[in-house]
Design a protein around this motif. Sequence first.
Motif, short mmCIF file in Angstrom:
data_model
loop_
_atom_site.label_atom_id
_atom_site.label_comp_id
_atom_site.label_asym_id
_atom_site.label_seq_id
_atom_site.Cartn_x
_atom_site.Cartn_y
_atom_site.Cartn_z
N ILE A 308 42.99 26.72 42.18
CA ILE A 308 41.65 26.23 42.47
C ILE A 308 41.02 27.16 43.50
O ILE A 308 41.61 27.39 44.57
CB ILE A 308 41.69 24.79 43.02
CG1 ILE A 308 42.36 23.85 42.01
CG2 ILE A 308 40.28 24.30 43.34
CD1 ILE A 308 42.63 22.46 42.55
N PRO A 309 39.84 27.74 43.23
CA PRO A 309 39.23 28.65 44.20
C PRO A 309 38.88 27.94 45.50
O PRO A 309 38.43 26.78 45.48
CB PRO A 309 37.97 29.15 43.48
CG PRO A 309 37.70 28.16 42.40
CD PRO A 309 39.02 27.59 42.01
N VAL A 310 39.09 28.61 46.61
CA VAL A 310 38.79 28.04 47.93
C VAL A 310 38.17 29.10 48.82
O VAL A 310 38.30 30.30 48.57
CB VAL A 310 40.06 27.48 48.61
CG1 VAL A 310 40.67 26.34 47.81
CG2 VAL A 310 41.10 28.58 48.84
N ARG A 311 37.53 28.64 49.88
CA ARG A 311 37.00 29.54 50.91
C ARG A 311 37.60 29.22 52.28
O ARG A 311 37.06 29.57 53.31
CB ARG A 311 35.48 29.48 50.94
CG ARG A 311 34.82 29.93 49.63
CD ARG A 311 33.34 30.20 49.77
NE ARG A 311 33.09 31.27 50.73
CZ ARG A 311 32.45 31.09 51.89
NH1 ARG A 311 31.98 29.91 52.24
NH2 ARG A 311 32.27 32.12 52.71
N GLY A 312 38.72 28.53 52.25
CA GLY A 312 39.45 28.19 53.46
C GLY A 312 40.82 27.66 53.05
O GLY A 312 41.05 27.37 51.88
N ALA A 313 41.71 27.52 54.02
CA ALA A 313 43.05 27.01 53.73
C ALA A 313 43.01 25.49 53.64
O ALA A 313 43.49 24.78 54.53
CB ALA A 313 44.03 27.48 54.79
N ASP A 324 34.55 20.83 51.84
CA ASP A 324 33.43 21.57 51.24
C ASP A 324 33.83 23.02 50.95
O ASP A 324 33.14 23.73 50.21
CB ASP A 324 32.19 21.53 52.14
CG ASP A 324 32.43 22.18 53.50
OD1 ASP A 324 33.39 21.78 54.19
OD2 ASP A 324 31.66 23.08 53.87
N LEU A 325 34.96 23.46 51.53
CA LEU A 325 35.46 24.81 51.27
C LEU A 325 36.42 24.86 50.08
O LEU A 325 36.94 25.92 49.74
CB LEU A 325 36.18 25.36 52.51
CG LEU A 325 35.31 25.55 53.77
CD1 LEU A 325 36.16 26.00 54.95
CD2 LEU A 325 34.19 26.56 53.50
N HIS A 326 36.65 23.71 49.47
CA HIS A 326 37.57 23.62 48.34
C HIS A 326 36.80 23.71 47.02
O HIS A 326 35.70 23.20 46.89
CB HIS A 326 38.34 22.30 48.41
CG HIS A 326 39.48 22.19 47.44
ND1 HIS A 326 39.41 21.48 46.28
CD2 HIS A 326 40.74 22.72 47.48
CE1 HIS A 326 40.56 21.55 45.64
NE2 HIS A 326 41.39 22.29 46.35
N ASN A 327 37.40 24.39 46.04
CA ASN A 327 36.81 24.53 44.71
C ASN A 327 35.42 25.15 44.78
O ASN A 327 34.45 24.64 44.21
CB ASN A 327 36.75 23.18 43.99
CG ASN A 327 36.59 23.35 42.48
OD1 ASN A 327 36.75 24.44 41.95
ND2 ASN A 327 36.25 22.27 41.80
N THR A 328 35.33 26.28 45.48
CA THR A 328 34.05 26.96 45.63
C THR A 328 34.27 28.47 45.75
O THR A 328 35.33 28.92 46.20
CB THR A 328 33.29 26.44 46.87
OG1 THR A 328 32.03 27.08 46.97
CG2 THR A 328 34.07 26.67 48.14
N SER A 329 33.26 29.25 45.35
CA SER A 329 33.37 30.71 45.38
C SER A 329 31.98 31.30 45.61
O SER A 329 30.97 30.70 45.25
CB SER A 329 33.94 31.23 44.06
OG SER A 329 33.87 32.64 43.99
N LEU A 330 31.93 32.50 46.21
CA LEU A 330 30.65 33.18 46.46
C LEU A 330 30.54 34.47 45.64
O LEU A 330 29.78 35.37 46.02
CB LEU A 330 30.52 33.52 47.95
CG LEU A 330 30.43 32.34 48.93
CD1 LEU A 330 30.29 32.87 50.36
CD2 LEU A 330 29.27 31.42 48.59
#
Length: 510
Positions: A308-313, A324-330
């Motif tokens: 699952i893409p994340v922007r934090g641990a 809000d940093l889970h299941n997200t990508s830029l």
Amino acid sequence: MKRKWFAGIMPKVAAAMLISAGLNSAQGKDLVIAQGIDVPGFDIHNHSTTAVEAVFVNLFDYLIMRDGKGELQPALATSWEQVSDTAMRFKLREGVLFHDGQELKAEDVKFSIERPALDKGLMQNSFYNTIKEVEVVNDREVIVHTKEPDPILLNRLSRIGSGIVPKHYVDKVGWTGFATKPIGTGPFRFVEWKRDDRVVMEAFDKHWRGRPAWDRLIHRTIPEDSTRVGELLSGGIDIATNIPSQDVERVKASGKAVTKPWPSFRVMTLFANMKEGSPLADPRVREAVDLAIDEKALIDTAMSGLGIPVRGAVAPGLSAVPMDLHNTSLYDPDKAVKLLAAAGYGPGQLSLKLQGPSGRYALDVEMMEVIAVMLETVGIKVEIEALEWSAYQSRVWEPNKIEGLALIGHSNSLQDGFHAVQRARCGYEFSKKTSWCDKRFDELVNLSAVTVDPKKRDEYLSEAFHRLTDSRSILFLFQVQNIIGINKAVDWEPSPDEQLWMFDAKPASN
């Protein structure tokens, strides 16, 4: 009539014999597990790898232990109570024996917990340095005193680094001797360690929980994914970690083993060398690298969709993490190209080294290859350096010699947001690797460590997570979804903490 009965019963007899043979090799009274890496030794306070604790957990007990659902349960401590804002009392279980037959006493608990708490040179120190001292009340009772209120003290005492060891034995052989011939109170006792090959343990008949179902527990080191799978299917091992997704059908078709999803708190990341003189010291370059990586495509291509893409641990089941940093990508390759141009790099003018381990994680080399293609698509030349885990640790990771980007996966043994960010504080392990230092970030993490109000604590950690993410000193890729292979003769369920706790493993009923 007899011939007909004989013909009818023989297939059943043969099947029963095969099942029995499976139990005798899988149970056999041996249970054999394979991981991709070996232990570095048995100093439980001076390592930081979850796969190492997965071995240790069978040799050592904690005061408290999590069950398969993640709930805290009594272990060497039968009960605990908060006696003040900075003190917690623990009553110890009676009749617990170390593997040499000596009885566990409060002095052993004091010795075991104060060492990582007070010795700044140990890898586990940053997880325990909130502890000021362990007071011995009597042989069966201790009080753990913290410097300030500690909202996650129980989390600390139920994880890697807080295993209880015998003071009398360490006093006799020293930590060097202990690291090669350990003694604990766990359900299995140490027999032999063949470096880069196997750790052999045997059932401890006098364990306080009772005797394990297996005579011997053997942890083998098999870095190559294909070899682990082959050994699982041939019966050479009973449990294989990190099964590549493309081998799931092969395991299923064998009829000898099954695969199970292995939920994990682990997040794969790239650490960036931001030291002066590095191209990655420029925030525009780090952002370009971040935007060039399509995490969803990486998961689909290298991991067959498992992740699952994340922007934090962050991961479900962890406390005090901003989801809000889970299941997200830029992902934005066009912007990445513009950022590189603004930083002075045209197509092919920037070269980066991508370093990582081989065999530590499922498809780790394949991950690096896919990332390299993505970076080259926006004009960044990439040199991949894949090293066997011990070489990676000794040459790149622990000496803080990251040359460009370094692949690493981090789990969360504290199962709390503090664990995910605390080592990124100035002067701590992650900061030393990246050179990122942010005083406000440090302040937020430090506040979270002493704040007992859950709402306020969540706010501090949320801001800290976002500051770390925005720095791009660490680029977060995806939450891992592992697969584990298990011989059909073994009944055992994996847990998201990635621990290979084999006291719960039983011969499968037929």
